[in-house]
Design an enzyme around this catalytic site. Structure first.
Site, PDB file in Angstrom:
ATOM      1  N   GLY A  15       0.794  -1.115   0.025  1.00  0.00           N
ATOM      2  CA  GLY A  15       0.084   0.164  -0.016  1.00  0.00           C
ATOM      3  C   GLY A  15       0.982   1.206  -0.011  1.00  0.00           C
ATOM      4  O   GLY A  15       2.005   1.134   0.190  1.00  0.00           O
ATOM      5  N   CYS A  62      -8.802  -8.173   6.399  1.00  0.00           N
ATOM      6  CA  CYS A  62      -7.856  -8.908   5.145  1.00  0.00           C
ATOM      7  C   CYS A  62      -8.284 -10.095   4.753  1.00  0.00           C
ATOM      8  O   CYS A  62      -8.292 -10.521   3.754  1.00  0.00           O
ATOM      9  CB  CYS A  62      -6.401  -8.728   5.615  1.00  0.00           C
ATOM     10  SG  CYS A  62      -5.781  -9.748   6.813  1.00  0.00           S
ATOM     11  N   CYS A  80      -3.425  -8.361  15.422  1.00  0.00           N
ATOM     12  CA  CYS A  80      -2.336  -8.459  14.407  1.00  0.00           C
ATOM     13  C   CYS A  80      -1.131  -7.604  14.648  1.00  0.00           C
ATOM     14  O   CYS A  80       0.065  -7.840  14.567  1.00  0.00           O
ATOM     15  CB  CYS A  80      -2.990  -8.150  12.994  1.00  0.00           C
ATOM     16  SG  CYS A  80      -1.767  -8.495  11.416  1.00  0.00           S
TER      17      CYS A  80
END
Length: 362
Positions: A12, A193, A102
């Protein structure tokens, strides 16, 4: 400068610009992407930020910047630490946020350990967070991501870099253009995700759910039927199948043990406090201010609060003003002004003032 940095690259624009800025500032930068997608699923089984295509974009960026790039295998760890607890949380009637786990258990735990193995002094990411004076502070108000970093180990903070934390998103895209990066106009990923398409479809593949009663909080009577308590979340209004009713109803409680979903008026979803578990503090407990602010959901404003009790990784917090849909499994994040103090996972909501049919403490 000469210090070595492991730059986490997602493919990204934010992480791409972060790596480029570090190189420009004289760091020795190693680019790395964490591989989460499994071999036995289609390439599009993960969102754009974690897909094989994203890995290709990250490698292109690394080539342009002129840094080495590695694809690190974290498939088993991601399944164990992120996906499995996410599914288990829903099975128990919670609404978990996997991004917190995460960051806590993978990016600033496992990845930091990998960085040390590679002789790196720091791990860098594209989060909109400011690291200064030994603490973490809010970045761009429109993009601030401190909410997701409350679980960061305090000892990791000196080894974390956030090169775009002080910038706004348009500035980051402009820098990407200046650096000639192919991710300059790449759209943002807003979804979980590892969930493609509808979350309910994903959960239906993994949960043991069955139809059950929708119970009205005020009367105690069944007024409808749900198709699995695990599919509902506190504060939910749509999808209850009560369109024929003249009463406006919201999910107040989810009980997967009895397979009941309790619904009631909006004021029944307003809570004056909460209990959190797995508390992580980025300051010493004795340094917590008497008055602080608590944010119970991403994109909601923090409200003044005070800590009523704290022991063994748990904390009870009284809010200065009731908050809508305080939801088990979500994060309650503690602040003092712009500074992140820590947080925990919401175990239960407390202090509801709705009286017609008294709620339990949770």
């Amino acid at each position: 400068m000469g210090k070595r940095v492991l730059a986490a690259m997602s493919g990204g624009v934010d992480s791409s610009v972060s790596a480029a800025l570090l190189k420009q500032q004289g760091y020795e930068v190693i680019g790395a992407m964490m591989r989460f997608w499994p071999d036995n699923k289609k390439d599009d089984c993960f969102e754009t930020c974690c897909s094989p295509d994203a890995a290709y974009e990250a490698r292109r960026v690394a080539d342009i910047i002129g840094i080495p790039f590695y694809l690190l295998d974290y498939r088993e760890e991601f399944q164990e630490k992120i996906i499995d607890p996410f599914i288990a949380g829903y099975q128990q009637g919670e609404t978990p946020n996997p991004c917190v786990n995460c960051n806590t258990r993978v990016k600033f735990d496992s990845l930091l350990k990998k960085a040390r193995m590679l002789g790196c002094d720091y791990v860098a990411t594209g989060h909109y967070v400011i690291n200064r004076d030994g603490g973490l502070y809010r970045g761009d108000p429109k993009k601030d991501q401190t909410y997701f970093l409350w679980g960061t180990p305090k000892e990791a903070i000196p080894h974390m870099l956030f090169p775009v934390g002080h910038l706004e998103k348009p500035q980051v895209r402009a820098l990407a253009e200046q650096f000639g990066l192919p991710t300059a106009k790449k759209p943002e990923s807003q979804n979980i995700c590892f969930v493609q398409g509808d979350l309910k479809d994903f959960l239906a593949q993994h949960l043991s759910a069955r139809p059950g009663p929708l119970i009205d909080l005020e009367t105690g009577q069944q007024i409808g039927e749900h198709n699995g308590a695990q599919f509902y979340t506190v504060g939910q209004k749509k999808g209850l199948g009560l369109w024929k009713s003249h009463l406006e109803r919201y999910v107040v409680q989810v009980n997967t043990t009895t397979n009941e979903v309790i619904v009631g008026p909006r004021e029944a979803c307003m809570w004056g406090g909460l209990e959190i578990r797995e508390v992580n503090l980025l300051v010493e407990a004795q340094d917590l201010p008497e008055r602080l602010e608590v944010q119970v959901r991403y994109r909601t404003r923090p409200v003044p609060a005070r800590v009523e009790a704290m022991e063994a990784g748990r904390m009870v917090i009284r809010l200065a003003e009731p908050q809508f849909a305080v939801t088990p499994g979500q994060s309650a994040v503690l602040y003092q002004g712009e500074r992140l103090l820590g947080g925990g996972f919401i175990t239960r909501a407390l202090y509801n003032q709705f009286q017609p049919r008294a709620l339990t403490a949770s």
